[in-house]
Each structure stands twice: as structure tokens, then as C-alpha cells.
Design a protein around this motif. Sequence first.
Motif, PDB file in Angstrom:
ATOM      1  N   SER A 225       4.947  31.905  51.325  1.00  0.00           N
ATOM      2  CA  SER A 225       6.177  32.038  50.543  1.00  0.00           C
ATOM      3  C   SER A 225       5.865  32.370  49.087  1.00  0.00           C
ATOM      4  N   ASP A 229       6.924  35.653  47.034  1.00  0.00           N
ATOM      5  CA  ASP A 229       7.632  35.570  45.753  1.00  0.00           C
ATOM      6  C   ASP A 229       6.914  36.372  44.674  1.00  0.00           C
ATOM      7  N   ASN A 236      10.404  43.186  40.441  1.00  0.00           N
ATOM      8  CA  ASN A 236      11.700  42.972  39.771  1.00  0.00           C
ATOM      9  C   ASN A 236      11.568  42.148  38.499  1.00  0.00           C
ATOM     10  N   PHE A 240      14.327  39.684  36.816  1.00  0.00           N
ATOM     11  CA  PHE A 240      14.027  38.258  36.674  1.00  0.00           C
ATOM     12  C   PHE A 240      14.356  37.787  35.265  1.00  0.00           C
ATOM     13  N   THR A 245      17.758  37.706  39.763  1.00  0.00           N
ATOM     14  CA  THR A 245      17.014  37.624  41.026  1.00  0.00           C
ATOM     15  C   THR A 245      17.289  36.269  41.680  1.00  0.00           C
ATOM     16  N   ARG A 246      16.897  36.177  42.931  1.00  0.00           N
ATOM     17  CA  ARG A 246      16.995  34.880  43.610  1.00  0.00           C
ATOM     18  C   ARG A 246      16.025  33.905  42.969  1.00  0.00           C
ATOM     19  N   ASP A 247      16.181  32.640  43.231  1.00  0.00           N
ATOM     20  CA  ASP A 247      15.265  31.628  42.729  1.00  0.00           C
ATOM     21  C   ASP A 247      13.905  31.762  43.423  1.00  0.00           C
ATOM     22  N   TYR A 248      12.838  31.582  42.644  1.00  0.00           N
ATOM     23  CA  TYR A 248      11.494  31.603  43.196  1.00  0.00           C
ATOM     24  C   TYR A 248      10.938  30.180  43.229  1.00  0.00           C
TER      25      TYR A 248
END
Length: 455
Positions: A225, A229, A236, A240, A245-248
Motif C-alpha cells: 500500500s 501511495d 500527482n 497533493f 488527492t485521496r488520503d495517503y
Amino acid sequence: MIRSFLLTSAACAALAAPAAAQNPASGTIAIVNARLEPISGPAIASGTIILRDGKIAALGAGVMAPAGATVIDAKGGVVTPGLIAPSSNLTASEISGVRETRDDGTGTALSAAFDISYSVNPASPMIGLARDGGITASAVTPVLSGVGGGSHEHADDGVVEEMTAGASGSGDPPLFGGQAAFVRLQAGDSDLVEASKLAVTVSLGESGARAAGGSRGASIVLIKSALEDARAFARNRAAFEQGATRDYGLSRLDLQALIPVVQGKTPLLVRVHRASDIRLALKLAAEEKVRIILEGAEEGWVVAAEIARAGFPVILDSQANLPDSFETLGSRLDNAAKLHAAGVTVAINGARDFNNLRQERLNAGLAVANGLPYAAGLASVTLVPAKIWGMDGKIGSLEVGKAADVVLWTGDPLETTTWAEKVFIAGVEQPKDSRQTQLRDRYAAPDNGMPVAYR
């Protein structure tokens, strides 16, 4: 009259200086009557090696000492490249049981981004002890550490404090130890770091499971994962920074440190022990298309053919031959020999901790006694570690043009009765002192009526 004498002396010195500067042998050292072990080629039974301007200028059976050179008669002793510790905490840690002296691990704020090169202490009293054992350079590699009161010791992991999943308050638990550095141990140098950010360390097996707060499977999922990420972050970055962006699972700094890993530029140094966990490491490398270095691999002999096919090097402690944990039940003394016979590149450690680095050459000798070819034994503590860390263009073998990191031994360096007679780094002879010898000299002196503590 005194003034006239001083002027005359100064004039003579001025005349002599250009002559010394023009002498090509000025500052040159010639070690003669030595058995030369170049590592990169066959041994030379009796020859000479010339050190000049910090580099190896010549070596061979027919080489003559230049006029004006400082000549050292080896009297049949052995000359090798300086030994290289392939993975240690030398310069970044002092007393294993005192947390305040240990800078080889980070807390929960950082994981992959921790750069151990900032922890290097050029005044570490352990450096002299390492040099006395013929070690002239070392890879300095961080260990996984975090919060909690307990500790777990492993021959290759060092001390790993118990981890608590999500202890940092958000995101995934920190699985990565940080980034490795490489140091050369020359006395008097205020900056020993030769290179930094050479690898990112990670632990699998029992340590990885603890860090993940679950099982071995959890650690693999979380590592995959994190790499995913890092790839998304690399694609991106601008988004970021804008919060689009989505959470990392990791911080920006940790993700940034993993970008060279997912790009194949920087390897993962994977600490792993059990055969099944080694297979998991190889599978992870294949699926994620990353390079790895295996450290530990006590059961490596079981999967030697698979490691050889993957083409990844192994750093091991050849003394590991007892089942000190459930993941090292298959430990055996001929592990290095079996790995080498299968075609695996093997480097041998003396042990991670600084006090036992001097065991490195003896561990190589132990591996030779248990089936590893002699030439491979010498290479495992010189040229192989240099290649693993990308330093083989500069050190690791006796070749013209390479740095003059050279050791003169009283005999076979893999024998217990041999010691390092002279150690050179960049052509400069290193002092033969350590914290131990300094204490000996201090307290062996007459007390002159002073209390011991004030001598």
C-alpha cells in the motif's frame, strides 16, 4: 648574528621546498615484500604496492619502490583492501541499552524519510576500535523503532522497540526504518559520510508483523500500500499540495523518500530470516518491480536457487547457527557456502552492533571453514559490500586508481591469530588507538597523588 642565521635558514628552506614539491615520490608509501590480495584478481605471492596522493599508484611482483618513498617492509605479511562492514550502526549509536545514545532509529513521526547520515558522529569512540580490526568503511543502516516500553533483540535487526499500530495518531503504522548511508572512517575527518540515501530499510517476519500490529500478511499488505501511495504521490504532487488527492497512509516526507524505490533507483534493504518470509520478499520485489538487498537470511540456504534467480545480494552473519527464534530454526554454519554455490552474491557481517564489527573477518573465516571458497570469503568483506552499496568504483579491491584504503596484516586476515599491523585510508596511515587503548594508557600512568577519576 641571530638575525643573520634565521635569514640564512629561511633561504635554505625556500630553496629546498621546490625540490621536495618536484619530487614525484614525496608523500609516497611503498609496502614491499607483501602477499597482495587484490580481490579483483589472483593473489600475488610477493610484491609491492605503491600509495600516492591518496590512491593506489601501482602494485605487482615486479614493482619497485620509487626513490624517496617511505618504504614499509611487510616481511611476508598480507595486504588487502580495507574491510567494509556491509550493515552496521557504527557512528550512529554508542550504547545499545541507553536510548539517548542511539540515533540509528526514528520514532513515529518519520519512517522511510529518516536519513541516518544526519546521525553520523565522526568523534564516536567506536571508530578506532573498528579501524583496529581492519575496517575502513561501513554502510550505516537504520533500524525500525517506535513507541512502547518493551524491546526485541535480533542478531540482524538490532534493538527494535515494540510498535503500536497507528501510534503516530493517523495513517498506517511506520514500517520503514529509514535511509542508509555510507561512511569511510578516516581519523580527523569531520565529515565521514561518503554517500547517503542509498537504501530504505524495512523488516519482514516477526519484526514486520509486530510493526504492522498484526501478522506477517498485514505487513506485506501495508508495504504494498505504501509503495502504491508513493507512485500515486509521484504522479500527482501538484494535486497533493492543493489537497486534491485521496488520503495517503504515509506523510509527504515518507512518500517522497519512497519515490526512488518505486522508480527502481534505490533498493529496499529487507531484514528477513525465515525461508517463507524470504520467498515473500522475492515475490514483493517481483510484483512491485523494486530492487532489494536481503539482510539476515538465516534460512537462505533453503531458497538459495530462488534468490540466485532473482539476482539479489544477501548480507548475513555466518555465526548464526542456533534457533534463537521460531524464524531461525533452520540456521546453519554453511549458509554462506550454500548460497554462494547457488550463485548468490554474499556479504558477511561481523554483527550489526559496533562492538562486534571486528568479528567480520573472523566470520568470513568461519564461512570459509564451512565450505565457502577462500577468495569468496575475502571478497565478502571487501569488494562485495562495495558493490552492494555502489562504492566498488572507488574502494573494495586493490586496483590502480582506486582509493588507497589498504590494510597490512601480520598474516592471513581470516585467521584468529592475525591482526592489522597498519591501516591506511586514502593513503594516510591511521592512528592505532581506540577508547580501550586510551583508557589503558590513562590508568596505567602514575597517579601523581591524584584521585583516579581526575587523572
